[in-house]
Design an enzyme around this catalytic site. Structure first.
Site, PDB file in Angstrom:
ATOM      1  N   ASP A  34      -7.888  51.752  56.508  1.00  0.00           N
ATOM      2  CA  ASP A  34      -6.186  52.241  56.673  1.00  0.00           C
ATOM      3  C   ASP A  34      -6.154  52.962  57.956  1.00  0.00           C
ATOM      4  O   ASP A  34      -6.967  53.627  58.818  1.00  0.00           O
ATOM      5  CB  ASP A  34      -6.049  53.540  55.498  1.00  0.00           C
ATOM      6  CG  ASP A  34      -5.513  52.836  54.349  1.00  0.00           C
ATOM      7  OD1 ASP A  34      -5.899  51.788  53.944  1.00  0.00           O
ATOM      8  OD2 ASP A  34      -5.009  53.639  53.370  1.00  0.00           O
ATOM      9  N   ARG A  84      -4.358  43.792  58.703  1.00  0.00           N
ATOM     10  CA  ARG A  84      -3.211  43.987  57.689  1.00  0.00           C
ATOM     11  C   ARG A  84      -2.148  44.763  58.451  1.00  0.00           C
ATOM     12  O   ARG A  84      -2.422  45.684  59.182  1.00  0.00           O
ATOM     13  CB  ARG A  84      -3.660  45.042  56.632  1.00  0.00           C
ATOM     14  CG  ARG A  84      -2.508  45.541  55.757  1.00  0.00           C
ATOM     15  CD  ARG A  84      -2.702  46.850  55.182  1.00  0.00           C
ATOM     16  NE  ARG A  84      -4.079  47.127  54.472  1.00  0.00           N
ATOM     17  CZ  ARG A  84      -4.544  48.129  54.287  1.00  0.00           C
ATOM     18  NH1 ARG A  84      -3.783  49.517  54.416  1.00  0.00           N
ATOM     19  NH2 ARG A  84      -5.429  48.251  53.512  1.00  0.00           N
TER      20      ARG A  84
HETATM   21  C1  LIG Z   1      -1.022  47.755  50.535  1.00  0.00           C
HETATM   22  C2  LIG Z   1      -0.368  48.610  51.477  1.00  0.00           C
HETATM   23  C3  LIG Z   1      -1.361  49.163  52.685  1.00  0.00           C
HETATM   24  C4  LIG Z   1      -0.658  50.081  53.442  1.00  0.00           C
HETATM   25  N1  LIG Z   1      -1.431  50.789  54.254  1.00  0.00           N
HETATM   26  C5  LIG Z   1      -1.111  51.559  55.114  1.00  0.00           C
HETATM   27  C6  LIG Z   1      -1.937  52.079  56.327  1.00  0.00           C
HETATM   28  O1  LIG Z   1      -2.959  51.915  56.298  1.00  0.00           O
HETATM   29  N2  LIG Z   1      -1.117  52.982  57.083  1.00  0.00           N
HETATM   30  C7  LIG Z   1       0.223  53.326  57.217  1.00  0.00           C
HETATM   31  O2  LIG Z   1       0.604  53.904  58.125  1.00  0.00           O
HETATM   32  N3  LIG Z   1       0.838  52.716  55.864  1.00  0.00           N
HETATM   33  C8  LIG Z   1       0.417  51.873  54.931  1.00  0.00           C
HETATM   34  N4  LIG Z   1       1.279  51.349  54.124  1.00  0.00           N
HETATM   35  C9  LIG Z   1       2.632  51.967  54.033  1.00  0.00           C
HETATM   36  C10 LIG Z   1       3.615  51.362  54.737  1.00  0.00           C
HETATM   37  O3  LIG Z   1       3.475  51.514  56.101  1.00  0.00           O
HETATM   38  C11 LIG Z   1       4.888  51.658  54.388  1.00  0.00           C
HETATM   39  O4  LIG Z   1       5.102  52.897  54.530  1.00  0.00           O
HETATM   40  C12 LIG Z   1       5.181  51.128  52.880  1.00  0.00           C
HETATM   41  O5  LIG Z   1       4.803  49.923  52.357  1.00  0.00           O
HETATM   42  C13 LIG Z   1       6.805  51.233  52.740  1.00  0.00           C
HETATM   43  O6  LIG Z   1       7.221  49.954  53.385  1.00  0.00           O
HETATM   44  P1  LIG Z   1       7.803  48.685  53.048  1.00  0.00           P
HETATM   45  O7  LIG Z   1       7.103  47.633  53.883  1.00  0.00           O
HETATM   46  O8  LIG Z   1       7.409  48.406  51.554  1.00  0.00           O
HETATM   47  O9  LIG Z   1       9.278  48.387  53.271  1.00  0.00           O
HETATM   48  P2  LIG Z   1      10.374  49.502  53.068  1.00  0.00           P
HETATM   49  O10 LIG Z   1      11.518  48.986  53.951  1.00  0.00           O
HETATM   50  O11 LIG Z   1      10.015  50.854  53.083  1.00  0.00           O
HETATM   51  O12 LIG Z   1      10.713  49.201  51.259  1.00  0.00           O
HETATM   52  C14 LIG Z   1      11.177  47.966  50.824  1.00  0.00           C
HETATM   53  C15 LIG Z   1      11.394  48.104  49.367  1.00  0.00           C
HETATM   54  O13 LIG Z   1      10.426  48.325  48.649  1.00  0.00           O
HETATM   55  C16 LIG Z   1      10.367  49.301  47.760  1.00  0.00           C
HETATM   56  N5  LIG Z   1       9.065  50.393  48.019  1.00  0.00           N
HETATM   57  C17 LIG Z   1       8.553  50.654  49.049  1.00  0.00           C
HETATM   58  N6  LIG Z   1       7.816  51.615  49.005  1.00  0.00           N
HETATM   59  C18 LIG Z   1       7.688  51.890  47.798  1.00  0.00           C
HETATM   60  C19 LIG Z   1       6.911  52.986  47.030  1.00  0.00           C
HETATM   61  N7  LIG Z   1       5.786  53.647  47.711  1.00  0.00           N
HETATM   62  N8  LIG Z   1       7.179  53.352  45.892  1.00  0.00           N
HETATM   63  C20 LIG Z   1       8.227  52.338  45.380  1.00  0.00           C
HETATM   64  N9  LIG Z   1       8.846  51.638  46.003  1.00  0.00           N
HETATM   65  C21 LIG Z   1       8.874  51.302  47.006  1.00  0.00           C
HETATM   66  C22 LIG Z   1      11.503  50.068  47.819  1.00  0.00           C
HETATM   67  O14 LIG Z   1      12.327  49.546  46.786  1.00  0.00           O
HETATM   68  C23 LIG Z   1      12.240  49.671  49.169  1.00  0.00           C
HETATM   69  O15 LIG Z   1      13.628  49.492  49.005  1.00  0.00           O
HETATM   70  C24 LIG Z   1       0.557  50.489  53.180  1.00  0.00           C
HETATM   71  C25 LIG Z   1       1.580  49.650  52.261  1.00  0.00           C
HETATM   72  C26 LIG Z   1       0.853  49.107  51.540  1.00  0.00           C
HETATM   73  C27 LIG Z   1       1.908  48.222  50.474  1.00  0.00           C
END
Ligand SMILES: Cc1cc2nc3c(=O)[nH]c(=O)nc-3n(C[C@H](O)[C@H](O)[C@H](O)COP(=O)(O)OP(=O)(O)OC[C@H]3O[C@@H](n4cnc5c(N)ncnc54)[C@H](O)[C@@H]3O)c2cc1C
Length: 207
Positions: A34, A84
């Protein structure tokens, strides 16, 4: 990596993580490292490059909100290190990161295209359905087969979308927290998205 002591000693942290990666290699598995807040980007990438050279079974994480990410992706792809791509979860200053949602989404699409062209086992970590649709279109235009593209989501979020992607032949990996230290993980996720607190309360009341 901060859970492995990165704040205390990069060398010691690397040693601990190497034990995990060695065990993953023995089991024919892999480890994803991560990415945390900006000050950890350099030491984390240094560690991933070192682990890749020694074991080969690691994937780096790049955050689309960081201005430096295009250069990092070019470098990691050049070294054959899988990436990723996520949007980024921390509050970073405008000097190092795009702060508007629209800019982050635009950069995500640009970096996803780069990964589809040059990446090894590209993985897109997002629940954003519009971005996922665009990534699928870009992959098709570039001749990337569905099983050459991985989507990653949090366990329990967008389940029907996860099933649909699997049925269409894409690889889907779910991020599943486990173990006894669930509380700090849970607090981190709440801090990242306070709306989850409402989500939790609603679901507790429904039971
Ligand atoms: C598998 C995975 C690994 C990740 N690893 C890292 C990392 O190593 N470092 C890092 O900085 N970030 C990491 N993240 C977090 C990422 O950077 C975002 O902050 C997070 O995924 C929300 O962004 P989004 O792309 O889903 O888009 P967004 O525009 O934030 O969300 C799109 C839609 O998805 C839904 N959604 C998104 N997140 C959630 C949630 N937590 N709970 C419920 N609904 C949600 C909502 O309905 C939202 O409207 C990771 C995320 C995932 C899925």
């Amino acid at each position: 990596l901060t859970h492995f002591g990165l704040d205390f000693s990069e060398r010691a942290c690397r040693g601990y993580v190497a034990e995990v990666v060695a065990e993953a290699k023995r089991l024919n598995n892999s480890v994803e490292v991560d990415m945390e807040a900006y000050p950890y980007v350099e030491p984390t990438l240094r560690t991933v490059v070192d682990l890749h050279e020694r074991f080969g079974c690691v994937r780096a994480v790049i955050q689309a909100y960081l201005r430096r990410s295009e250069a990092d992706i070019e470098r990691l792809c050049g070294l054959g290190i899988p990436v990723r791509l996520c949007k980024g979860a921390y509050k970073e200053p405008a000097s190092v990161a795009f702060t508007r949602k629209r800019e982050v989404n635009e950069n995500y699409r640009r970096l996803a295209a780069l990964l589809l062209e040059k990446g090894v086992q590209p993985a897109m970590a997002t629940h954003d359905e519009r971005i996922i649709a665009d990534v699928i279109r870009m992959a098709g235009e570039r001749g990337v087969a569905p099983d050459g593209l991985e989507f990653q989501m949090l366990y329990g979020i967008r389940r029907s979308l996860q099933r649909r992607l699997v049925s269409e032949g894409y690889r889907v990996r779910l991020y599943v927290p486990y173990g006894v230290a669930w509380y700090p993980y849970f607090m981190r996720r709440l801090a990242e998205r306070p709306a989850n607190l409402l989500f939790l309360i609603r679901n507790l009341l429904r039971r």
